[in-house]
Design an enzyme around this catalytic site. Structure first.
Site, PDB file in Angstrom:
ATOM      1  N   GLU A 188       0.830  -1.216   0.000  1.00  0.00           N
ATOM      2  CA  GLU A 188       0.000   0.000   0.000  1.00  0.00           C
ATOM      3  C   GLU A 188       0.860   1.259   0.000  1.00  0.00           C
ATOM      4  O   GLU A 188       0.361   2.374   0.026  1.00  0.00           O
ATOM      5  CB  GLU A 188      -0.934  -0.011   1.213  1.00  0.00           C
ATOM      6  CG  GLU A 188      -2.181  -0.881   1.018  1.00  0.00           C
ATOM      7  CD  GLU A 188      -1.884  -2.355   0.800  1.00  0.00           C
ATOM      8  OE1 GLU A 188      -1.038  -2.896   1.546  1.00  0.00           O
ATOM      9  OE2 GLU A 188      -2.468  -2.956  -0.107  1.00  0.00           O
ATOM     10  N   ASN A 256      -1.271  -7.873  -3.494  1.00  0.00           N
ATOM     11  CA  ASN A 256      -1.813  -7.088  -4.609  1.00  0.00           C
ATOM     12  C   ASN A 256      -0.754  -6.190  -5.249  1.00  0.00           C
ATOM     13  O   ASN A 256       0.211  -5.808  -4.613  1.00  0.00           O
ATOM     14  CB  ASN A 256      -2.965  -6.209  -4.106  1.00  0.00           C
ATOM     15  CG  ASN A 256      -2.504  -5.230  -3.041  1.00  0.00           C
ATOM     16  OD1 ASN A 256      -2.398  -5.599  -1.874  1.00  0.00           O
ATOM     17  ND2 ASN A 256      -2.215  -3.997  -3.439  1.00  0.00           N
ATOM     18  N   ASP A 299      -7.631  -5.416  -4.569  1.00  0.00           N
ATOM     19  CA  ASP A 299      -6.885  -5.734  -3.345  1.00  0.00           C
ATOM     20  C   ASP A 299      -6.999  -7.220  -3.002  1.00  0.00           C
ATOM     21  O   ASP A 299      -7.014  -7.601  -1.829  1.00  0.00           O
ATOM     22  CB  ASP A 299      -7.384  -4.867  -2.166  1.00  0.00           C
ATOM     23  CG  ASP A 299      -6.379  -4.793  -1.031  1.00  0.00           C
ATOM     24  OD1 ASP A 299      -5.255  -5.325  -1.177  1.00  0.00           O
ATOM     25  OD2 ASP A 299      -6.718  -4.217   0.017  1.00  0.00           O
TER      26      ASP A 299
END
Lengths: 462, 261
Positions: A188, A256, A299
């Site tokens: 992220e 991801n 995700d």
């Protein structure tokens, strides 16, 4: 009276046997009173052959002791158990050695992560690895620390990656032979993920496998040639891999690609995000891979433990890998070759309708994040997540904690990469309330072929 | 407390050591020196080392100060630092605490004589003494080698002065750090276990058995005896090692700064 005293002494005196050798870990299933790896066994099955607790007597269990953690963080660690001693992590990164019979603390190793540590999704830790008399912990500031299991004294402490660039580790390490294997989180925050092995004695890096191939490496063509998206394309490792000693392959699920919810600048499949990779345990060299969700924008980390099962598959004995993925599909792969054998949804799915022969998901047109939002099942937490599945060789069933009837509204937003900053590119918004249920898959019932959802235990929505 | 010197251990040790010249403006009580030792360990050891000789041209453990000579100047230097050097001002240390550090620095200079008289040591030879003739690994551990029965010495060079190491080798009972005391328990059925105390609460005790190095937890209600061992189990090396070997051993131990935090 004397007999009673001796008995009491025996019960209260726990002892640590020194050598958790590699050979002992290989045969972990033969000592069910212990739990020597994150998953209890190299095969990732999380199956215990202990029989003392049964469906009939489980209602009689009583509280024996409480360990009061000096931390307000969540417990996501699976403890290691060796000969009466329980080793666990008080989040974020304190190791505690407990007497398993009484909950009393032998020692605590306190580690304060660097201020720069910014782990997405919680300052948590999933546990430890042990080899010999040494415990290994991966920290949220991306360090790997070896600690003496008897005294709690640190032996070595090495930097795996830079927390300032968004790298973190929440994974429980995996010991294979004389190496400690970890993977980095930070998808992220625009990292380039990797899996690396370290010498258990010295902490020296033995090999490193980037979960995003660099220029000239196979798979690099699945990233745009026109930009450097691959350099911060995520592909984290959140959860411990498994290991097949016969094939000498270690299997890891990859997270991801980044930005999470906006794939505009990273056209292509984005290998090896949302994949399982099979690596040579001695060299880290890729043997095969299978990508569950090419060019993911939901995700859908493959943040699950690969579960290895040797059994009959359509008439012949096979080395299988079972996988209930965050993307809502349950998979059966051949773990020697990576061949796709089966893919079936275990929860409601609306982003893919099925698979082609090679196992590539067939996307449903229009089902991608958008500026106004697109309703996708399963939602952002996935059909399942990092909470581990298990497999019982006794029943032949595969057990999955799942999110049922669960969707998110995926809203896409523009984002630019900045080192160490959030690199999401959107917002998944919650929709309907959902319940959690446990799904039990009889994946290989020979006479009828594959029968999903042999049973489902539903927890009402809250 | 600071200004009024009552009686100085330093003075006695100076006599014993053969009158080492130091420029102390005050005499200090043993409690001031001990308080200073703790302040020094917490604030100064990291850069200056336990012997005070880690920083080039500033051998503060032997009274060699470049920018201060009086006690008052030293207190100001500690609290204000030295501009354009790594010596930052430590105004988190109160003036009374800074004064105890000065007391300790003066006592260090005075007591360093015991090892100053030894021949120059060689750490490599000392390692050999540690591992063979001295038999030290039978009780002590460095890194991942040796027994856990005695204190772990992996970082001893960052924690203890050469003079303290010397004294522990010659007179093991002279000072036993509280955390290093062994504990002896006798269970109600007569079993005796000696080990290192790891933890205890009102009802239970956890220790590392010195004999088999296993972690053990006991209910105190099942114990007949439970007490610290007063004497050190370490032998004196006064007559076991030559002066040169002792010096080599101290050099080796002083070189052990550890790695991990």
């Amino acid at each position: 009276m004397i007999r009673r005293t001796i008995l009491l002494t025996l019960i209260t005196a726990a002892s640590l046997q020194a050598q958790v050798s590699y050979e002992r870990i290989l045969r972990a299933g033969q000592e069910p009173q212990n739990w020597l790896t994150y998953s209890g066994n190299y095969n990732g099955q999380r199956y215990s052959s202990l029989v003392q607790i049964t469906p009939e007597n489980v209602k009689n269990l009583e509280l024996q002791w409480i360990f009061q953690a000096r931390s307000l963080e969540k417990f996501e660690a699976t403890p290691i158990m060796t000969d009466g001693i329980m080793y666990t992590v008080e989040a974020p990164n304190n190791i505690v050695a407990l007497d398993a019979a009484t909950g009393r603390v032998f020692w605590t190793y306190n580690y304060t992560p660097a201020q720069a540590a910014r782990p997405c999704c919680g300052r948590v830790n999933r546990g430890l690895a042990i080899l010999g008399d040494t415990l290994f912990m991966a920290t949220i500031d991306a360090r790997l620390i070896a600690v003496d299991a008897k005294s709690g004294r640190p032996l070595w402490n090495v930097a795996v990656a830079k927390p300032e660039s968004g790298y973190a580790m929440t994974v429980a390490p995996l010991v294979v032979k004389d190496k400690v294997i970890v993977g980095t989180a930070g998808g992220e925050y625009g990292i380039r993920g990797f899996i690396a092995a370290y010498d258990a004695k010295t902490g020296k890096e033995a090999w490193r496998f980037y979960t995003i191939p660099g220029p000239g490496e196979p798979g690099h063509e699945t990233w745009p040639a026109s930009n450097n998206a691959w350099e911060h394309g995520g592909a984290s490792v959140w959860v411990t891999g498994s290991y097949d000693p016969d094939l000498n392959l270690t299997y890891w699920g990859i997270g991801n690609p980044g930005p999470d919810w906006n794939g505009d600048d990273r056209g292509g499949d984005n290998l090896y995000s949302c994949s399982v990779v099979a690596l040579d345990a001695d060299t880290g060299k890729l043997k095969w891979h299978y990508q569950f969700s090419p060019h993911d924008e939901f995700d859908y980390d493959s943040t699950q433990v690969p579960v290895l099962v040797d059994t009959q598959w359509q008439g012949s004995q096979r080395k299988l890998m079972l996988w209930a993925n965050r993307n809502g599909f349950f998979y059966v792969l051949d773990r020697a070759t990576g061949q796709f054998l089966l893919g079936k949804p275990f929860v409601e799915v609306n982003w893919a309708s099925g698979f082609d022969e090679k196992g590539r998901p067939q996307r449903i047109p229009g089902m991608t994040p958008s500026a106004q939002g697109t309703l996708i099942l399963p939602g952002n937490q996935g059909g399942t997540n990092w909470y581990n599945p298990s497999y019982s060789p006794k029943t032949g069933l595969f057990y999955i904690p799942t999110w049922a009837n669960y969707s998110s509204l995926y809203v896409k937003q523009p984002v630019e990469y900045q080192e160490g900053r959030n690199f999401g590119g959107g917002t998944p918004r919650p929709t309907t309330p959902t319940g959690i249920r446990t799904t039990v898959n009889n994946y290989a019932k020979e006479d009828e072929g594959y029968v999903p959802f042999a049973q489902s235990i539903r927890t009402p929505a809250k | 407390m600071w200004a009024i010197a009552i009686r100085s251990c330093l003075f006695i040790s100076m006599l014993a050591a053969g009158a080492v010249p130091v420029i102390a403006q005050h005499e200090y009580t043993s409690s001031e020196i001990e308080a200073g030792r703790q302040q020094y360990a917490a604030n100064c050891t990291r850069c200056h080392g336990p012997d005070g000789d880690n920083v080039a041209n500033a051998d503060i453990g032997h009274g060699k100060f470049r920018r201060a000579s009086t006690d008052e100047e030293l207190v100001q230097l500690i609290r204000n630092g030295v501009p354009n050097t790594a010596m930052a001002g430590m105004n988190n240390i109160s003036e009374p605490n800074a004064k105890t550090i000065v007391a300790y620095l003066r006592s260090m200079a005075a007591t360093a004589a015991a090892v100053a008289a030894l021949p120059t040591g060689d750490a490599a030879r000392g390692k050999a003494v540690f591992e063979s003739k001295g038999g030290c690994t039978n009780c002590h551990r460095i890194g991942d080698v040796g027994s856990r029965a005695g204190p772990d010495l992996s970082q001893i060079g960052a924690q203890r002065r050469s003079v303290e190491l010397h004294r522990s080798l010659i007179e093991p009972d002279a000072e036993i750090v509280p955390a290093n005391r062994l504990i002896k328990i006798v269970t109600r059925d007569g079993a005796t276990i000696t080990g290192r105390l790891l933890n205890q609460d009102s009802f239970t005790v956890q220790l590392l058995d010195a004999k088999d190095e296993k972690l053990k937890s006991f209910s105190k209600s099942n114990l007949r005896e439970f007490a610290f061992v007063d004497k050190s189990t370490m032998p004196s090396y006064k007559d076991k090692l030559s002066t040169q070997e002792l010096s080599d051993l101290i050099s080796y131990l002083s070189s052990l700064k550890g790695q991990a935090q």
